[in-house]
Motif scaffolding. Structure first.
Motif, mmCIF file in Angstrom:
data_model
loop_
_atom_site.group_PDB
_atom_site.id
_atom_site.type_symbol
_atom_site.label_atom_id
_atom_site.label_comp_id
_atom_site.label_asym_id
_atom_site.label_seq_id
_atom_site.Cartn_x
_atom_site.Cartn_y
_atom_site.Cartn_z
ATOM 1 N N THR A 1 0.824 -1.210 0.000
ATOM 2 C CA THR A 1 0.000 0.000 0.000
ATOM 3 C C THR A 1 0.855 1.255 0.000
ATOM 4 O OG1 THR A 1 -1.930 -1.021 1.054
ATOM 5 C CG2 THR A 1 -1.641 1.334 1.391
ATOM 6 N N ALA A 2 1.987 1.219 0.718
ATOM 7 C CA ALA A 2 2.862 2.389 0.767
ATOM 8 C C ALA A 2 3.423 2.717 -0.609
ATOM 9 C CB ALA A 2 3.998 2.137 1.760
ATOM 10 N N GLY A 3 3.965 1.706 -1.295
ATOM 11 C CA GLY A 3 4.506 1.938 -2.625
ATOM 12 C C GLY A 3 3.430 2.314 -3.628
ATOM 13 N N PHE A 4 2.272 1.685 -3.495
ATOM 14 C CA PHE A 4 1.143 2.008 -4.360
ATOM 15 C C PHE A 4 0.723 3.463 -4.165
ATOM 16 C CE2 PHE A 4 -3.550 1.823 -5.142
ATOM 17 C CZ PHE A 4 -3.503 1.529 -6.499
ATOM 18 N N THR A 5 0.673 3.909 -2.907
ATOM 19 C CA THR A 5 0.330 5.300 -2.605
ATOM 20 C C THR A 5 1.382 6.253 -3.149
ATOM 21 O OG1 THR A 5 -0.811 4.592 -0.584
ATOM 22 C CG2 THR A 5 -0.214 6.918 -0.734
ATOM 23 N N ALA A 6 2.661 5.881 -2.999
ATOM 24 C CA ALA A 6 3.741 6.701 -3.540
ATOM 25 C C ALA A 6 3.617 6.824 -5.053
ATOM 26 C CB ALA A 6 5.091 6.102 -3.156
ATOM 27 N N ALA A 7 3.315 5.699 -5.720
ATOM 28 C CA ALA A 7 3.169 5.727 -7.175
ATOM 29 C C ALA A 7 2.012 6.614 -7.598
ATOM 30 C CB ALA A 7 2.981 4.311 -7.695
ATOM 31 N N LEU A 8 0.878 6.515 -6.903
ATOM 32 C CA LEU A 8 -0.252 7.393 -7.195
ATOM 33 C C LEU A 8 0.154 8.865 -7.055
ATOM 34 C CD1 LEU A 8 -3.114 5.503 -5.311
ATOM 35 C CD2 LEU A 8 -3.019 5.901 -7.781
ATOM 36 N N SER A 9 0.963 9.157 -6.040
ATOM 37 C CA SER A 9 1.411 10.528 -5.799
ATOM 38 C C SER A 9 2.315 11.021 -6.917
ATOM 39 C CB SER A 9 2.136 10.609 -4.458
ATOM 40 O OG SER A 9 1.318 10.190 -3.387
ATOM 41 N N VAL A 10 3.280 10.196 -7.302
ATOM 42 C CA VAL A 10 4.214 10.574 -8.354
ATOM 43 C C VAL A 10 3.484 10.768 -9.681
ATOM 44 C CG1 VAL A 10 6.180 9.775 -9.724
ATOM 45 C CG2 VAL A 10 6.203 9.510 -7.238
ATOM 46 N N VAL A 11 2.593 9.852 -10.026
ATOM 47 C CA VAL A 11 1.839 9.967 -11.273
ATOM 48 C C VAL A 11 0.941 11.203 -11.240
ATOM 49 C CG1 VAL A 11 0.077 8.869 -12.704
ATOM 50 C CG2 VAL A 11 1.951 7.507 -11.785
ATOM 51 N N ALA A 12 0.377 11.522 -10.081
ATOM 52 C CA ALA A 12 -0.459 12.724 -9.963
ATOM 53 C C ALA A 12 0.352 13.983 -10.241
ATOM 54 C CB ALA A 12 -1.090 12.790 -8.573
ATOM 55 N N LEU A 13 1.602 14.030 -9.756
ATOM 56 C CA LEU A 13 2.455 15.183 -10.048
ATOM 57 C C LEU A 13 2.742 15.263 -11.542
ATOM 58 C CD1 LEU A 13 5.111 15.221 -7.155
ATOM 59 C CD2 LEU A 13 2.959 16.487 -7.326
ATOM 60 N N ALA B 1 0.952 16.478 -3.799
ATOM 61 C CA ALA B 1 0.153 15.263 -3.661
ATOM 62 C C ALA B 1 0.177 14.861 -2.198
ATOM 63 C CB ALA B 1 0.715 14.149 -4.537
ATOM 64 N N ALA B 2 -0.968 14.929 -1.536
ATOM 65 C CA ALA B 2 -1.045 14.736 -0.090
ATOM 66 C C ALA B 2 -1.718 13.418 0.249
ATOM 67 C CB ALA B 2 -1.812 15.893 0.559
ATOM 68 N N SER B 3 -1.038 12.598 1.069
ATOM 69 C CA SER B 3 -1.594 11.291 1.435
ATOM 70 C C SER B 3 -1.499 10.977 2.915
ATOM 71 C CB SER B 3 -0.866 10.181 0.672
ATOM 72 O OG SER B 3 0.507 10.132 1.048
ATOM 73 N N GLY B 4 -0.806 11.816 3.704
ATOM 74 C CA GLY B 4 -0.513 11.434 5.079
ATOM 75 C C GLY B 4 -1.170 12.307 6.123
ATOM 76 N N LEU B 5 -1.230 11.777 7.358
ATOM 77 C CA LEU B 5 -1.788 12.551 8.466
ATOM 78 C C LEU B 5 -1.038 12.314 9.779
ATOM 79 C CD1 LEU B 5 -3.285 10.003 9.906
ATOM 80 C CD2 LEU B 5 -5.235 10.687 8.535
ATOM 81 N N THR B 6 0.183 11.793 9.692
ATOM 82 C CA THR B 6 0.933 11.558 10.932
ATOM 83 C C THR B 6 1.217 12.856 11.673
ATOM 84 O OG1 THR B 6 3.041 11.608 9.730
ATOM 85 C CG2 THR B 6 2.009 9.457 10.051
ATOM 86 N N GLY B 7 1.201 13.977 10.955
ATOM 87 C CA GLY B 7 1.409 15.274 11.590
ATOM 88 C C GLY B 7 0.120 15.950 12.004
ATOM 89 N N GLY B 8 -1.002 15.254 11.847
ATOM 90 C CA GLY B 8 -2.296 15.820 12.235
ATOM 91 C C GLY B 8 -3.203 15.994 11.040
ATOM 92 N N THR B 9 -4.491 16.159 11.313
ATOM 93 C CA THR B 9 -5.481 16.305 10.249
ATOM 94 C C THR B 9 -5.852 17.758 9.960
ATOM 95 O OG1 THR B 9 -7.271 16.056 11.865
ATOM 96 C CG2 THR B 9 -6.500 14.054 10.757
ATOM 97 N N ASP C 1 -5.864 8.964 -2.463
ATOM 98 C CA ASP C 1 -6.509 7.846 -1.764
ATOM 99 C C ASP C 1 -6.122 6.559 -2.458
ATOM 100 O OD1 ASP C 1 -8.478 6.252 -0.238
ATOM 101 O OD2 ASP C 1 -9.471 6.150 -2.194
ATOM 102 N N SER C 2 -5.647 5.590 -1.692
ATOM 103 C CA SER C 2 -5.230 4.316 -2.269
ATOM 104 C C SER C 2 -6.212 3.188 -1.983
ATOM 105 C CB SER C 2 -3.853 3.920 -1.725
ATOM 106 O OG SER C 2 -3.914 3.720 -0.315
ATOM 107 N N VAL C 3 -7.265 3.469 -1.223
ATOM 108 C CA VAL C 3 -8.157 2.400 -0.753
ATOM 109 C C VAL C 3 -9.208 2.031 -1.787
ATOM 110 C CG1 VAL C 3 -9.812 1.719 1.024
ATOM 111 C CG2 VAL C 3 -7.774 3.042 1.650
ATOM 112 N N PHE C 4 -9.875 3.024 -2.376
ATOM 113 C CA PHE C 4 -11.008 2.753 -3.259
ATOM 114 C C PHE C 4 -10.757 3.199 -4.698
ATOM 115 C CE2 PHE C 4 -12.988 3.096 1.012
ATOM 116 C CZ PHE C 4 -13.474 1.807 1.083
ATOM 117 N N ILE C 5 -9.488 3.248 -5.104
ATOM 118 C CA ILE C 5 -9.152 3.586 -6.483
ATOM 119 C C ILE C 5 -9.829 2.580 -7.430
ATOM 120 C CG2 ILE C 5 -7.227 3.569 -8.129
ATOM 121 C CD1 ILE C 5 -7.274 6.051 -6.497
#
Length: 332
Positions: free
Chosen positions: A133-145, A247-255, A275-279
């Protein structure tokens, strides 16, 4: 079939209201939820969401006992669908896997057929879970850019939370594509590994996030992959260059996000949610094909470490404490 091993989380105490404890247990096929595909799991992984599933206050698992694991790669043993036949290799990430449906921390899994992606040529099951999921999310982010016009010749690209799973993979993919990448991390001892993955510049968390954020600031980065959110995302938007994108995917720093409209209406900056869950499946399958080809990291060994299923419970708390580095692949 013979009983098999799985990591099961359950509530401790006689009334089932105590702490959540992940333990290795023996299950049978009848214990698994419904699904058209019966899969022998080869590899899974440990993600932050999985660690939350092992926490009493994680707000991931709703019913116990439960098998976490939001990623799996394996071989179809039985199929009730013409899409797959026994012997086919599949990847499953997202949807309800490891959240509302028993996940990948199990030697066998039963899953809905509409969740499964054929393992693409050029990618092994282990490599698929090295990404997960991490790599998939990263790929979605890179392709979005890329789709937003942020290309290797556009200028510096920032990756926040770069020592984590998504961030590490994004650094590696951007480097493979020829981007000049700035990796930001709160773990200074990760600098050498990030350079090995292809980062050209390293920023500490303190250097990245100023004490005071201006509505508009000096234009530094053509784009960014943000895996942190919160103050970090708020602080980088005013420093994205004209017509850049985040491309924003994280929330470890807060929402919470504190921002003005100025970067968007004066510089044409785009904020893209990932979002990588329901693509949709067509997009999902295409991204996995790219991960088997042009986005496949050049130095995968720097991205992950491998552990057996029995060691998974000892990984959970360090990950919740923010002590995890890169990806953790689970061999079953």
């Amino acid at each position: 079939m013979q009983p098999f091993q799985a990591i099961v989380v359950d509530r401790a105490g006689d009334n089932g209201n105590g702490d959540v404890e992940p333990r290795i247990r023996t299950l049978e096929a009848a214990d698994l939820p419904e699904g058209e595909l019966f899969v022998r799991v080869s590899y899974s992984s440990v993600n932050y969401k999985d660690a939350l599933a092992c926490s009493a206050n994680g707000n991931i698992v709703k019913t116990y006992p439960f098998v976490p694991g939001i990623d799996l790669a394996g071989v179809v043993e039985q199929s009730e669908s013409p899409r797959f036949k026994p012997g086919d290799e599949v990847i499953v990430t997202g949807y309800g896997l490891g959240v509302s449906h028993f996940g990948g921390w199990s030697e066998y899994a039963r899953i809905p057929v509409e969740w499964a992606v054929p393992l693409p040529e050029g990618l092994s099951a282990k490599e698929a879970m090295m990404l997960g999921t991490a790599g998939f999310t990263a790929a979605l982010s890179v392709v979005a850019l890329e789709e937003s016009g942020v290309l290797p010749n556009s200028g510096l690209v920032l990756v926040t939370g770069a020592s984590g799973g998504v961030g590490s993979a994004a650094v590696a993919m951007l480097a493979r594509l020829g981007y000049e990448t700035v990796a930001s991390t709160g773990k200074p001892d990760e600098a050498e590994r990030l350079r090995e993955l292809g980062a050209r510049h390293i920023l500490t968390r303190e250097e990245l996030v100023p004490a005071e954020t201006k509505p508009l600031d000096k234009q530094l980065w053509a784009g960014a992959v943000d895996c942190v959110g919160g103050r970090t995302l708020s602080s980088i938007l005013p420093r994205i260059r004209y017509s850049g994108a985040v491309a924003a995917s994280g929330l470890t720093g807060g929402t919470a996000l504190s921002a003005t409209v100025l970067p968007f209406i004066l510089r044409g900056v785009r904020l893209i949610g990932i979002d990588s869950v329901f693509i949709p499946m067509a997009r999902r399958t295409d991204i996995w094909r790219q991960l088997a080809g042009r986005l496949k990291p050049d130095k995968p060994d720097a991205l992950f470490r491998e552990i057996p299923l029995g060691r998974v419970p000892e990984i959970v708390q360090p990950m919740l404490n923010g002590e995890s580095r890169g990806r953790i692949v689970v061999k079953l």
